[in-house]
Design an enzyme around this catalytic site. Structure first.
Site, short mmCIF file in Angstrom:
data_model
loop_
_atom_site.label_atom_id
_atom_site.label_comp_id
_atom_site.label_asym_id
_atom_site.label_seq_id
_atom_site.Cartn_x
_atom_site.Cartn_y
_atom_site.Cartn_z
N TYR A 160 0.85 -1.20 0.00
CA TYR A 160 0.00 0.00 0.00
C TYR A 160 0.88 1.25 0.00
CZ TYR A 160 -3.72 3.25 1.54
OH TYR A 160 -4.62 4.29 1.64
N LYS A 164 1.10 3.99 -3.04
CA LYS A 164 0.74 5.39 -2.81
C LYS A 164 1.91 6.32 -3.17
CE LYS A 164 -3.56 4.92 -1.58
NZ LYS A 164 -4.64 5.46 -2.43
N1 LIG Z 1 -9.51 6.34 4.99
C1 LIG Z 1 -8.24 6.68 5.18
O1 LIG Z 1 -7.73 6.74 6.31
C2 LIG Z 1 -7.38 7.03 3.98
C3 LIG Z 1 -6.14 7.64 4.23
C4 LIG Z 1 -5.34 7.96 3.16
C5 LIG Z 1 -5.74 7.70 1.88
N2 LIG Z 1 -6.95 7.11 1.66
C6 LIG Z 1 -7.31 6.85 0.26
O2 LIG Z 1 -8.51 7.52 -0.03
C7 LIG Z 1 -9.17 6.84 -1.10
C8 LIG Z 1 -10.61 6.61 -0.70
O3 LIG Z 1 -10.59 5.73 0.43
P1 LIG Z 1 -11.76 5.66 1.53
O4 LIG Z 1 -11.12 5.71 2.83
O5 LIG Z 1 -12.82 6.60 1.17
O6 LIG Z 1 -12.20 4.14 1.30
P2 LIG Z 1 -13.60 3.46 0.97
O7 LIG Z 1 -13.32 1.99 1.00
O8 LIG Z 1 -14.65 4.00 1.84
O9 LIG Z 1 -13.86 3.91 -0.54
C9 LIG Z 1 -13.12 3.37 -1.61
C10 LIG Z 1 -14.08 3.16 -2.77
O10 LIG Z 1 -13.31 2.67 -3.89
C11 LIG Z 1 -14.13 1.70 -4.55
N3 LIG Z 1 -13.30 0.83 -5.37
C12 LIG Z 1 -12.40 -0.09 -4.95
N4 LIG Z 1 -11.88 -0.73 -6.01
C13 LIG Z 1 -12.45 -0.19 -7.12
C14 LIG Z 1 -12.31 -0.42 -8.51
N5 LIG Z 1 -11.49 -1.37 -8.98
N6 LIG Z 1 -13.05 0.31 -9.37
C15 LIG Z 1 -13.91 1.27 -8.91
N7 LIG Z 1 -14.10 1.52 -7.60
C16 LIG Z 1 -13.36 0.80 -6.72
C17 LIG Z 1 -14.81 0.96 -3.42
O11 LIG Z 1 -15.95 0.21 -3.88
C18 LIG Z 1 -15.17 2.10 -2.47
O12 LIG Z 1 -16.45 2.62 -2.76
C19 LIG Z 1 -8.38 5.55 -1.35
O13 LIG Z 1 -7.53 5.73 -2.45
C20 LIG Z 1 -7.57 5.41 -0.06
O14 LIG Z 1 -6.39 4.66 -0.27
C21 LIG Z 1 -7.78 6.77 2.68
#
Ligand SMILES: NC(=O)c1ccc[n+]([C@@H]2O[C@H](COP(=O)([O-])OP(=O)(O)OC[C@H]3O[C@@H](n4cnc5c(N)ncnc54)[C@H](O)[C@@H]3O)[C@@H](O)[C@H]2O)c1
Length: 254
Positions: A160, A164
């Site tokens: 991961y 990133k």
């Molecule tokens: N939540 C955190 O703490 C955090 C921190 C840093 C970065 N992020 C990043 O933020 C972004 C959003 O994450 P989140 O926390 O909202 O997670 P989340 O799991 O709530 O949302 C992610 C969404 O991506 C969709 N998804 C996954 N694979 C897919 C694909 N192949 N095609 C289309 N859609 C797909 C999922 O169905 C989901 O709706 C991600 O890239 C994550 O890595 C999250």
């Protein structure tokens, strides 16, 4: 004087819009007056996002149940969005997956899956939308990376973190090539944010332990991250490109 954070008349695509940060960003941008095309593999979540937008704003949405890693589907999404809305002014790449596997336990299958979704899928959308934006001569792209793309992560594994970091590098390079053509491309690096991605795989005790090491003392809400994304795609950020914007409650200081 116009408010530069307003999105009136702007149209764009948000991947990962069925949940968490992507859902909050879609709602925020619609509230600012944008028309949004929502992409996700989760149809139920997409319908929730679309009905919240339609209930809370007068904004018109398009929904695509589509895998971000499918290049021909992505090209269809961009063509249909551009045809219906008339342009694609912004792209927010939020679709992503998290795995916390220990380094010595990561299989090649899991390594490939991490890059397939988090890097390949994001690249596919960047390229499909950038072609359209270059033809328009304008557009803003926000690629959601992570605190893990700036340092390493307690919440995810080495794959991961590595994926990133790749997003940050890709975004910087895209900005170098595409800014002269009228685009802005930025990486956005959220820290710990309470969304299903983490609550589904983290115990309440672990969530509390992470909060204790964040200088702000708490996890961000998805809506707080959405406001930063909204700023980055808006004209208020007109001079910001090739940047990596942190929103982590001070976590990089520790
Ligand atoms: N939540 C955190 O703490 C955090 C921190 C840093 C970065 N992020 C990043 O933020 C972004 C959003 O994450 P989140 O926390 O909202 O997670 P989340 O799991 O709530 O949302 C992610 C969404 O991506 C969709 N998804 C996954 N694979 C897919 C694909 N192949 N095609 C289309 N859609 C797909 C999922 O169905 C989901 O709706 C991600 O890239 C994550 O890595 C999250």
């Amino acid at each position: 004087m116009n408010n530069p954070t307003e999105m009136n008349g702007r149209c764009g695509i948000i991947t990962g819009a069925a949940s968490g940060i992507g859902q909050a960003a879609a709602l925020y941008l619609a509230q600012m007056g944008a028309r949004v095309a929502l992409v996700d593999i989760d149809n139920t979540g997409l319908q929730v996002t679309a009905s919240r937008i339609e209930g809370e704003t007068s904004s018109r949405t398009l929904t695509f149940v589509s895998d971000a890693t499918d290049e021909s589907a992505a090209n269809d999404v961009v063509t249909k969005t551009s045809t219906v809305f008339g342009s694609v002014d912004f792209l927010v790449n939020c679709a992503g997956i998290l795995r916390k596997t220990a380094f010595l336990e990561i299989s090649l299958e899991e390594w490939d899956l991490m890059y397939h979704v988090n890097v390949r899928g994001l690249f596919i959308y960047c390229q499909a939308v950038a072609r359209c934006m270059v033809a328009q001569g304008s557009g803003a792209i926000v690629n959601v990376a992570s605190l893990a793309g700036r340092s390493s992560s307690l919440l995810g594994g080495a794959h991961y973190t590595s994926a990133k970091h790749a997003i940050v590098g890709l975004s910087r390079h895209m900005a170098r090539e595409l800014t002269p053509k009228g685009l802005r491309v930025n990486a956005f690096c959220p820290g710990a944010t309470l969304t299903p991605m983490v609550t589904d795989s983290t115990t309440p005790e672990e969530i509390e332990a992470v909060a204790r090491i964040i200088p702000r003392g708490k996890w961000a809400a998805a809506e707080e991250q959405a406001a930063v994304i909204g700023f980055l795609v808006s004209d208020a950020a007109v001079n910001i490109t090739g940047a990596c914007i942190d929103s982590n409650g001070g976590s990089l200081m520790v």
